[in-house]
Design an enzyme around this catalytic site. Structure first.
Site, PDB file in Angstrom:
ATOM      1  N   CYS A 113       0.831  -1.210   0.000  1.00 55.37           N
ATOM      2  CA  CYS A 113       0.000   0.000   0.000  1.00 55.37           C
ATOM      3  C   CYS A 113       0.860   1.252   0.000  1.00 55.37           C
ATOM      4  O   CYS A 113       0.469   2.286  -0.559  1.00 55.37           O
ATOM      5  CB  CYS A 113      -0.942  -0.009   1.195  1.00 55.37           C
ATOM      6  SG  CYS A 113      -0.106  -0.003   2.810  1.00 55.37           S
ATOM      7  N   HIS A 250      -2.092   1.153   7.204  1.00 55.43           N
ATOM      8  CA  HIS A 250      -2.432   1.192   5.788  1.00 55.43           C
ATOM      9  C   HIS A 250      -2.187   2.601   5.265  1.00 55.43           C
ATOM     10  O   HIS A 250      -2.377   3.581   5.994  1.00 55.43           O
ATOM     11  CB  HIS A 250      -3.899   0.796   5.596  1.00 55.43           C
ATOM     12  CG  HIS A 250      -4.288   0.519   4.178  1.00 55.43           C
ATOM     13  ND1 HIS A 250      -3.547  -0.271   3.340  1.00 55.43           N
ATOM     14  CD2 HIS A 250      -5.367   0.941   3.445  1.00 55.43           C
ATOM     15  CE1 HIS A 250      -4.152  -0.348   2.157  1.00 55.43           C
ATOM     16  NE2 HIS A 250      -5.248   0.393   2.190  1.00 55.43           N
ATOM     17  N   ASN A 268      -8.375   4.174  -2.233  1.00 53.80           N
ATOM     18  CA  ASN A 268      -7.758   2.954  -1.711  1.00 53.80           C
ATOM     19  C   ASN A 268      -7.076   2.194  -2.851  1.00 53.80           C
ATOM     20  O   ASN A 268      -7.154   2.592  -4.019  1.00 53.80           O
ATOM     21  CB  ASN A 268      -8.825   2.088  -1.025  1.00 53.80           C
ATOM     22  CG  ASN A 268      -8.222   1.129  -0.027  1.00 53.80           C
ATOM     23  OD1 ASN A 268      -7.007   1.053   0.152  1.00 53.80           O
ATOM     24  ND2 ASN A 268      -9.058   0.365   0.647  1.00 53.80           N
TER      25      ASN A 268
END
Length: 546
Positions: A113, A250, A268
């Site tokens: 990520c 994250h 995302n």
């Protein structure tokens, strides 16, 4: 010799637990727990099953990967707006009528990520900085994954951005994504050094609402946060943590904010099928959102507008390097400029009345107040806004004419306000009935209205998101409990707990959800086996000892 029942239990335990299997439809039981927690807390988001929730816990965590930097002293996140001069809502997916955000990607079962958030921010930063929304940028995350020290087990934002500054990344076709850190850097394209893109610098952002809002007004930024188990189920609304344990860190790209909803808009990297088209909203300050925040700076002095044509000072032929539409070979467009660099501005692009509108886009080039964006002046008989009808002011374009021009629109600056419009939580008389609904008032001026979740509009310190203050007799955090009854306040046998663990059963000695779920799975597994085992046992008893 063990009894048949004992052997059966040993068989089931040895079969199920070592395999670590996730029982079928376990996510549905979790989903129900999340739904109940949302109802109890009054949170404003919707959960749903998806491909991430159907994975085993360890497989879910593989979709995270941010290693958080050592925490600086905590900065109090106040929902009250301090900075002024910013729009109430910014969304780079639709700003000035253009989309400056590249499509959502999927990092797969690799904790990358950190790479996806950095590349997402870089792609938008280049487009925004160059003023060129037509760029179809698709930069490589695999280059970061294979050529920097980061891997599928995660990495930090700071070193990632330092790598982008000193080395950079390439385009996606040069090094396609493999979702693996075992792919060697040598597999990049042979001419990678000619295709490299670097940032000029980057700036760390304080984790405060005003600082992040100010940065988002300039560009898309990076932010980190803590993921709890309920986040996997997000499908829409404004997320806030209500259930489940901490899963890991994250990183995402923040593409906007909304002052009314007190939320960040985030991109995302779990594919477009997750969440709201791959995006989500999250409450200011929830789950540590805003940690590891950073803004990138990109510049290419030889091609400021990123149109592929270099400035003459760099030996190129672009006669307008601040406008991606101007370079040799570009078509003439109605902008009053020499778009094709032939040294002549077409006659139709003259601007006789010097109102900034050339003739090709001006309905009256003799009148400086008449052009497509001029405000219609009622009663002068002139079609100032070039709508084809004079004196028909409809500034917000909602199809309802201003009352000053004989219409019935009580607010011609807001397209949501006109007769027949539904009342929404905006503190305005949206339906023009002369009455602002009582639940849309903001008596304590904390920017939270009752319709947006303020459970006590007489006290500016009370609204969703504020912590519970023990001993003041108020339900500060709007969880329908206060002080001695609140799970955050140790009293009457209650121990300290987080809001996510409060609610019915939190202090009654009930077993945690995971414990009773595990017991339920074992019972469900034994049901089809038990009758046959019982019959076999009874037959042995009737036959007697062997």
């Amino acid at each position: 010799m063990k009894s048949p029942r004992a052997l059966l239990v040993v068989f089931v335990v040895s079969l199920v637990f070592p395999l670590g299997m996730r029982p079928a439809r376990a996510d549905r039981l979790e989903l129900r727990s999340v739904e109940q927690s949302i109802q109890r807390s009054g949170a404003r988001w919707m959960p749903a099953e998806n491909r991430i929730t159907r994975l085993r816990p360890d497989e879910r965590r593989a979709y995270l990967g941010l290693k958080k930097a050592p925490s600086p002293p905590k900065i109090l996140l106040s929902p009250r707006r301090q900075a002024t001069g910013f729009p109430a809502r910014v969304d780079w997916r639709d700003r000035d009528g253009e989309n400056w955000v590249t499509p959502v990607k999927d990092q797969g079962a690799c904790g990358s990520c950190w790479a996806f958030a950095a590349v997402a921010a870089l792609e938008s930063t280049i487009a925004i900085g160059s003023g060129n929304p037509t760029l179809a940028l698709d930069l490589s995350e695999q280059f970061l994954l294979s050529c920097s020290p980061g891997g599928c087990d995660g990495y930090w934002i700071g070193p990632t951005l330092s790598f982008l500054r000193t080395v950079g990344t390439v385009d996606e076709p040069c090094f396609p994504y493999k979702a693996s850190d075992s792919t060697p850097c040598s597999q990049r394209c042979s001419d990678w050094s000619d295709r490299i893109i670097q940032i000029a610098s980057w700036t760390s952002l304080p984790n405060s609402v005003d600082s992040i809002r100010a940065a988002i007004n300039q560009s898309v930024v990076i932010a980190g946060f803590d993921v709890y188990a309920d986040f996997y189920y997000y499908s829409g609304g404004v997320y806030e943590h209500v259930w489940g344990e901490l899963e890991g860190g994250h990183a995402v790209a923040l593409v906007g904010y909304d002052d009314v909803e007190h939320a960040w808009i985030a991109k995302n990297s779990w594919g477009a099928a997750w969440g709201d088209g791959g995006f989500f909203k999250i409450l200011w300050g929830d789950s540590g959102i805003g940690s590891d925040g950073a803004m990138l700076q990109y510049s290419n002095p030889c091609d400021d507008d990123a149109d592929g044509f270099e400035d003459p000072t760099c030996g190129g032929t672009d006669c307008g390097d601040t406008d991606y539409r101007i370079h040799p070979g570009a078509a003439e467009i109605c902008d009053g400029k020499d778009s094709d660099c032939d040294g002549q501005v077409p006659a139709a692009e003259a601007d006789a009345d010097a109102d900034g509108w050339p003739l090709c886009a001006d309905c009256d080039d003799r009148l400086a107040t008449a052009n497509p964006e001029a405000v219609e002046v009622c009663g002068d008989g002139i079609d100032e806004d070039c709508s084809g009808k004079a004196d028909d002011r409809d500034a917000d374009g909602d199809g309802h004419v201003d009352i000053a021009c004989g219409g019935a629109d009580c607010d011609d600056q807001n397209p949501d306000v006109h007769p027949g419009a539904p009342e929404i939580c905006d503190n305005l008389d949206s339906n023009c009935d002369g009455i602002v609904p009582g639940d849309e008032t903001d008596l304590d001026a904390d920017t939270w209205m009752p319709c947006a979740g303020d459970c006590n509009d007489a006290n500016p310190a009370v609204h969703p998101g504020t912590p519970e203050v023990c001993g003041n007799g108020l339900d500060d955090d709007c969880d329908n409990q206060k002080d001695d009854r609140d799970s955050e306040c140790p009293a009457a046998g209650w121990g300290p707990a987080s809001p996510a663990n409060s609610g019915p059963g939190a202090a009654s000695g009930h077993r945690p959800a995971r414990q009773w779920m595990a017991g339920s799975y074992l019972i469900l597994f034994l049901i089809p086996i038990f009758p046959k085992a019982l019959q076999s046992y009874l037959r042995r008893r009737r036959r007697g000892p062997v």
